[in-house]
Design a protein around this motif. Structure first.
Motif, PDB file in Angstrom:
ATOM      1  N   LEU A 192       0.845  -1.193   0.000  1.00 55.83           N
ATOM      2  CA  LEU A 192       0.000   0.000   0.000  1.00 55.83           C
ATOM      3  C   LEU A 192       0.882   1.245   0.000  1.00 55.83           C
ATOM      4  CD1 LEU A 192      -2.673  -1.065   2.649  1.00 55.83           C
ATOM      5  CD2 LEU A 192      -2.787  -1.251   0.160  1.00 55.83           C
ATOM      6  N   PRO A 193       0.667   2.197  -0.935  1.00 57.42           N
ATOM      7  CA  PRO A 193       1.529   3.384  -1.023  1.00 57.42           C
ATOM      8  C   PRO A 193       1.573   4.198   0.259  1.00 57.42           C
ATOM      9  CG  PRO A 193       0.164   3.169  -2.987  1.00 57.42           C
ATOM     10  CD  PRO A 193      -0.340   2.165  -1.998  1.00 57.42           C
ATOM     11  N   TRP A 194       0.424   4.280   0.982  1.00 62.63           N
ATOM     12  CA  TRP A 194       0.383   5.108   2.188  1.00 62.63           C
ATOM     13  C   TRP A 194       0.824   4.340   3.450  1.00 62.63           C
ATOM     14  CZ3 TRP A 194      -3.639   3.311  -0.653  1.00 62.63           C
ATOM     15  CH2 TRP A 194      -4.496   2.389  -0.040  1.00 62.63           C
ATOM     16  N   MET A 195       0.945   2.988   3.290  1.00 60.41           N
ATOM     17  CA  MET A 195       1.431   2.153   4.403  1.00 60.41           C
ATOM     18  C   MET A 195       2.284   1.034   3.820  1.00 60.41           C
ATOM     19  SD  MET A 195      -2.009   1.829   6.777  1.00 60.41           S
ATOM     20  CE  MET A 195      -1.124   0.894   8.028  1.00 60.41           C
TER      21      MET A 195
END
Length: 239
Positions: A23-26
């Motif tokens: 996941l880009p944000w995590m």
């Protein structure tokens, strides 16, 4: 299939598969995300999709020509149903019905390969007049060729009491739908010449509304006058 604006066509498949991505944000977390998988099958053996294997959900006969959006013009083969298991290949009589091995098979067009079976095969099922599997064994290229799609479809019907006196047809059926896929630039039905828009107050016009002309036909049944109130009572549009 000359309907694709020429006879130089290819056979393509499309389906979805799940891939594990970060996941880009995590970045420390991962998720299974569906991804489109496309393939172009090159030979007759590759394009012989057997009944006992998983078949891609989208099957396309595609042209090298494109629509205005840059997509290859194609027709999708959408098989509605399939009969299921057929006679085992270990049985010598199976040669006379070898077409039943496949859900879909794509071959190069040949004048000598006109049918998948023959009426005369019943006279000698062990050495049939037409053995469809021979069409595939030579494994010719199907890239940029005049292609033939052989589709096996049907359904299983077990006789039951409700077949008396006539076999029930509701719920029974099979076939294949040939659907344009990126063949047109947009939905072609919007250009249908028989499309008529009736607005409130014009429902009595016989030119556009044939329902309004029933009373002029002496042989027609007596029906109530046709009226149309638009969206009154259901929707309200503000200017």
């Amino acid at each position: 299939m000359a309907g694709l604006q020429g006879v130089e066509n290819v056979f393509q498949t499309k389906d979805m598969k799940f891939i594990n991505v970060s996941l880009p944000w995590m970045p420390e977390r991962y998720a299974m995300v569906p991804q489109l998988v496309e393939a172009q099958l090159k030979t007759e053996k590759e394009a012989a999709l057997r009944y006992d294997t998983k078949t891609p959900r989208y099957l396309h006969i595609a042209s090298n020509r494109t629509n205005r959006w840059g997509h290859q013009r194609s027709y999708r083969l959408q098989v509605v149903s399939f009969t299921g298991d057929s006679l085992p290949e270990t049985e010598p009589e199976e040669k006379s019905m070898s077409w039943a091995r496949y859900k879909v098979a794509i071959t190069k067009h040949k004048d000598s390969e006109q049918t998948s079976s023959s009426l005369y095969s019943q006279n000698n099922m062990w050495t049939p007049a037409v053995d469809f599997s021979k069409y595939i064994e030579d494994d010719e290229s199907i890239e940029n060729q005049d292609l033939v799609a052989w589709v096996t479809t049907g359904f299983l019907h077990i006789p039951h009491a409700e077949d008396i006196p006539n076999t029930v047809t509701v719920g029974n059926g099979g076939g294949v739908i040939l659907r344009p896929h990126n063949y047109f630039d947009e939905d072609p039905s919007i250009h249908s010449p028989d499309g008529v828009y009736i607005s409130p107050g014009s429902e009595g016009n016989c030119e556009n509304n044939k329902m309004a002309c029933f009373t002029e036909d002496a042989c027609s049944p007596v029906v109530e006058p046709f009226t149309y109130n638009g969206f009154e009572g259901t929707m309200k549009f503000e200017e």
